[in-house]
Scaffold this motif. Structure first.
Motif, PDB file in Angstrom:
ATOM      1  N   THR A 102      37.651  30.198  38.241  1.00  0.00           N
ATOM      2  CA  THR A 102      38.724  31.023  38.810  1.00  0.00           C
ATOM      3  C   THR A 102      38.958  30.738  40.294  1.00  0.00           C
ATOM      4  OG1 THR A 102      37.130  32.801  39.256  1.00  0.00           O
ATOM      5  CG2 THR A 102      38.329  32.898  37.168  1.00  0.00           C
ATOM      6  N   PRO A 107      43.228  35.170  45.734  1.00  0.00           N
ATOM      7  CA  PRO A 107      42.306  36.288  45.951  1.00  0.00           C
ATOM      8  C   PRO A 107      42.988  37.653  45.882  1.00  0.00           C
ATOM      9  CG  PRO A 107      41.875  34.557  47.544  1.00  0.00           C
ATOM     10  CD  PRO A 107      43.124  34.165  46.816  1.00  0.00           C
ATOM     11  N   SER A 110      43.238  38.564  42.244  1.00  0.00           N
ATOM     12  CA  SER A 110      41.941  38.978  41.722  1.00  0.00           C
ATOM     13  C   SER A 110      41.589  40.392  42.171  1.00  0.00           C
ATOM     14  CB  SER A 110      40.855  38.000  42.181  1.00  0.00           C
ATOM     15  OG  SER A 110      41.048  36.718  41.619  1.00  0.00           O
ATOM     16  N   GLN A 114      41.069  43.679  39.796  1.00  0.00           N
ATOM     17  CA  GLN A 114      39.832  44.446  39.871  1.00  0.00           C
ATOM     18  C   GLN A 114      40.110  45.928  40.066  1.00  0.00           C
ATOM     19  OE1 GLN A 114      37.260  43.242  43.141  1.00  0.00           O
ATOM     20  NE2 GLN A 114      35.435  43.735  41.964  1.00  0.00           N
ATOM     21  N   GLN A 237      34.623  35.237  42.948  1.00  0.00           N
ATOM     22  CA  GLN A 237      35.920  34.795  42.457  1.00  0.00           C
ATOM     23  C   GLN A 237      35.989  33.269  42.379  1.00  0.00           C
ATOM     24  OE1 GLN A 237      38.703  36.651  45.137  1.00  0.00           O
ATOM     25  NE2 GLN A 237      38.339  38.698  44.322  1.00  0.00           N
ATOM     26  N   THR A 264      38.599  34.713  51.454  1.00  0.00           N
ATOM     27  CA  THR A 264      38.113  35.444  50.286  1.00  0.00           C
ATOM     28  C   THR A 264      37.327  36.676  50.723  1.00  0.00           C
ATOM     29  OG1 THR A 264      37.969  33.371  49.045  1.00  0.00           O
ATOM     30  CG2 THR A 264      36.786  35.268  48.148  1.00  0.00           C
TER      31      THR A 264
END
Length: 364
Positions: A102, A107, A110, A114, A237, A264
């Motif tokens: 991934t 980011p 992601s 989440q 990630q 990130t």
């Protein structure tokens, strides 16, 4: 099948989740962990429980395809939530055929995904749950080990006497549980203090995390002061983040940096308000984990390390009447405590250069 796989399955069922007749069980695993999934199904069948297998949490290839194809307007998937609401036991097995699968997902995407799954995480944590590792070749490669060497490493850390490990760790629980303040110092890059007053210290001996091998608690969210250099890298990630530096004032991260993939780290801290505060302080105590493998499930348990997690505090680590840090994030980071380091509890040094006060070789 390697007999250690069956032993692994039995430890999960009998020690970690106390599997019983009629339990509804979700086994969440990457296909590369099929041997452990098969062994678990044998044990589940012998127990008279009811299994279903998914790869929702750990099947990164399909998750990558989905996250790259969709927009960021996520909602909590009610059908997935309904599955967990009807689950008694949740077993997650880490294993991979590509640990960076991934790494090319944005980011921000992601983080939004989440957040949408936070209610599902909360529901999972209300089950009898266990997170463990299957020694897949890709994980061995990340650890810079042969496949056989990594298999031996994983099963030596997992298939052990957990009652003996619990008793060893109880020494540290006895020190921390009644304490007010902890100070962590490592070299000239880490000097941080925090209050843990009134928050229980948990003895992790292979139940929710397998392997276990740590004691951990939650800091008072507003109490953290100082700076930390997390000198061991982490994967998050699908990206490696190195040399994370955090500076705390009034419990909040006011300055941060990273030598690699700082963006990130920034996205983690921007997940929500709680992601800029610490949710966990953990002390590694598993001496069978004797090398760094880029796997937080193992690395945070090493006996000469301390780890801290930004984000969510676990329910059992927050005392009655104390504030619980809430976040969709929970990201662990590690400080090497093997040299020029000490842990101080209420003004008393209880670990120096990785050796605890109750171990041979401790120097005050």
């Amino acid at each position: 099948m390697d007999p250690r796989i069956r032993e692994h399955a039995e430890i999960i069922a009998n020690h970690s989740v106390d599997l019983g007749e009629g339990d509804n069980v979700v086994v969440d695993a990457h296909p590369v962990a099929e041997d452990l999934v098969v062994a678990l199904h044998e044990v589940i069948g012998e127990k008279g429980a009811n299994p279903i297998t998914t790869s929702q949490r750990t099947g990164k290839r399909q998750q990558r395809a989905y996250l790259r194809a969709t927009d960021d307007d996520f909602e909590t998937p009610e059908h997935e939530l309904a599955l967990i609401e009807n689950t008694d036991v949740y077993i997650a097995i880490r294993a991979s055929d590509n640990v960076t699968q991934t790494s090319d997902v944005d980011p921000e995407t992601s983080a939004a995904y989440q957040q949408a799954h936070q209610p599902i995480l909360e529901e999972r944590l209300g089950t009898r749950w266990c997170l463990t590792q299957f020694p897949a070749p890709a994980n061995a490669q990340l650890a810079e080990m042969s496949t056989e060497g990594y298999e031996n490493f994983v099963w030596d850390a997992v298939n052990k006497d957990w009652d003996e490990q619990r008793d060893h760790q109880a020494n540290m629980v006895e020190i921390m549980d009644p304490a007010d303040e902890i100070r962590i110092v490592s070299g000239d890059t880490t000097d941080v203090t925090m209050s843990i007053a009134g928050n229980p210290t948990i003895n992790d001996h292979g139940e929710n995390n397998l392997p276990g091998g740590e004691v951990f608690t939650a800091p008072q969210p507003d109490s953290v002061e100082g700076e930390v250099l997390f000198d061991m890298p982490l994967y998050h990630q699908g990206r490696e983040i190195t040399d994370v530096y955090l500076e705390f004032e009034g419990g909040e991260v006011v300055s941060h940096s990273a030598a690699k993939n700082e963006e990130t780290l920034t996205e983690v801290l921007n997940t929500d308000e709680g992601a800029r505060r610490l949710g966990e302080l953990g002390i590694g105590m598993n001496r069978d984990i004797d090398q760094f493998t880029y796997n937080m499930l193992f690395d945070e348990k090493m006996g000469d390390t301390v780890h801290m997690a930004v984000g969510r505090a676990y329910d059992g680590t927050v005392g009655e009447g104390n504030e619980q840090n809430d976040s969709a994030a929970h990201v662990d980071m590690i400080v090497d405590m093997s040299e020029e380091s000490f842990i101080e509890v209420d003004g008393e040094v209880v670990q120096r250069d990785g050796t605890f006060v109750f171990e041979d070789g401790f120097e005050a």
